[in-house]
Design a protein around this motif. Structure first.
Motif, PDB file in Angstrom:
ATOM      1  N   SER A  26      53.416  73.096   7.094  1.00 55.74           N
ATOM      2  CA  SER A  26      52.215  73.057   6.257  1.00 55.74           C
ATOM      3  C   SER A  26      52.094  74.328   5.429  1.00 55.74           C
ATOM      4  N   TYR A  27      51.299  74.254   4.409  1.00 54.62           N
ATOM      5  CA  TYR A  27      51.091  75.403   3.530  1.00 54.62           C
ATOM      6  C   TYR A  27      50.508  76.564   4.323  1.00 54.62           C
ATOM      7  N   GLY A  28      49.536  76.247   5.140  1.00 51.41           N
ATOM      8  CA  GLY A  28      48.879  77.288   5.938  1.00 51.41           C
ATOM      9  C   GLY A  28      49.867  77.980   6.857  1.00 51.41           C
ATOM     10  N   ALA A  29      50.807  77.240   7.411  1.00 48.83           N
ATOM     11  CA  ALA A  29      51.791  77.822   8.320  1.00 48.83           C
ATOM     12  C   ALA A  29      52.648  78.838   7.585  1.00 48.83           C
ATOM     13  N   ILE A  30      53.075  78.484   6.412  1.00 47.77           N
ATOM     14  CA  ILE A  30      53.877  79.405   5.608  1.00 47.77           C
ATOM     15  C   ILE A  30      53.054  80.615   5.217  1.00 47.77           C
ATOM     16  N   ALA A  31      51.835  80.354   4.804  1.00 41.45           N
ATOM     17  CA  ALA A  31      50.942  81.443   4.410  1.00 41.45           C
ATOM     18  C   ALA A  31      50.735  82.400   5.581  1.00 41.45           C
ATOM     19  N   GLN A  32      50.550  81.841   6.754  1.00 38.87           N
ATOM     20  CA  GLN A  32      50.335  82.662   7.930  1.00 38.87           C
ATOM     21  C   GLN A  32      51.582  83.471   8.249  1.00 38.87           C
ATOM     22  N   TYR A  33      52.713  82.838   8.098  1.00 37.70           N
ATOM     23  CA  TYR A  33      53.971  83.521   8.360  1.00 37.70           C
ATOM     24  C   TYR A  33      54.164  84.689   7.405  1.00 37.70           C
ATOM     25  N   LEU A  34      53.719  84.514   6.186  1.00 36.12           N
ATOM     26  CA  LEU A  34      53.855  85.573   5.193  1.00 36.12           C
ATOM     27  C   LEU A  34      52.781  86.631   5.340  1.00 36.12           C
ATOM     28  N   GLY A  35      51.766  86.336   6.161  1.00 40.46           N
ATOM     29  CA  GLY A  35      50.717  87.317   6.357  1.00 40.46           C
ATOM     30  C   GLY A  35      49.432  86.952   5.636  1.00 40.46           C
ATOM     31  N   THR A  36      49.547  86.172   4.583  1.00 36.32           N
ATOM     32  CA  THR A  36      48.374  85.756   3.836  1.00 36.32           C
ATOM     33  C   THR A  36      47.927  84.376   4.317  1.00 36.32           C
ATOM     34  N   LYS A  37      47.490  84.331   5.552  1.00 37.97           N
ATOM     35  CA  LYS A  37      47.134  83.057   6.151  1.00 37.97           C
ATOM     36  C   LYS A  37      45.984  82.368   5.407  1.00 37.97           C
ATOM     37  N   SER A  38      45.188  83.174   4.744  1.00 34.79           N
ATOM     38  CA  SER A  38      44.040  82.598   4.052  1.00 34.79           C
ATOM     39  C   SER A  38      44.412  82.029   2.693  1.00 34.79           C
TER      40      SER A  38
END
Length: 110
Positions: A26-38
DNA sequence: GATATGACTAGAC
DNA sequence: GGTCTAGCCATAT
């Protein structure tokens, strides 16, 4: 530092490329992995930019409920579903059925 | 430079 | 328990 912005995109592309065949995230998972979970939305933009790169399986990235929210951005009407089904992913009504089972979390897998 | 929008998500009602 | 609102950050106009 304009490099940071492009670096973010680059990372998103990198993670998207690392998604195993037959798996989705999911998009959120990638975002979280990159640090920008929000910033799940920004991941969507990154995917939009990645859309021009055929090396990036944007079809393996869906929203948190496993719905092919981005299928409208693909050619045709069911190209995204076709690609997923071609990889063994069960998709019905633009929604991944066994989403939880094939869900790939970069934060855990990587 | 400010406003609007978007392939999202989590929380509030 | 379903629907709505707000937050988030980068791009486009």
């Amino acid at each position: 530092m304009s490099s940071n912005n492009q670096d973010f995109f680059k990372r998103v592309h990198q993670v998207a490329t690392l998604i195993p065949v037959g798996r989705v995230t999911s998009y959120g998972a990638i975002a979280q992995y990159l640090g920008t979970k929000s910033s799940a939305r920004v991941v969507g933009w990154a995917m939009n930019a990645a859309h021009g790169d055929l090396s990036i399986p944007a079809h393996r990235v869906v929203n948190r409920v496993g719905l092919l929210s981005g299928k409208h951005h693909f050619e045709g009407t069911n190209l995204m579903q076709q690609l997923l089904e071609n990889e063994g992913v069960v998709v019905k009504e633009n929604k991944i059925q066994n989403f939880k089972e094939i869900y790939w979390d970069p934060c855990k897998e990587l």
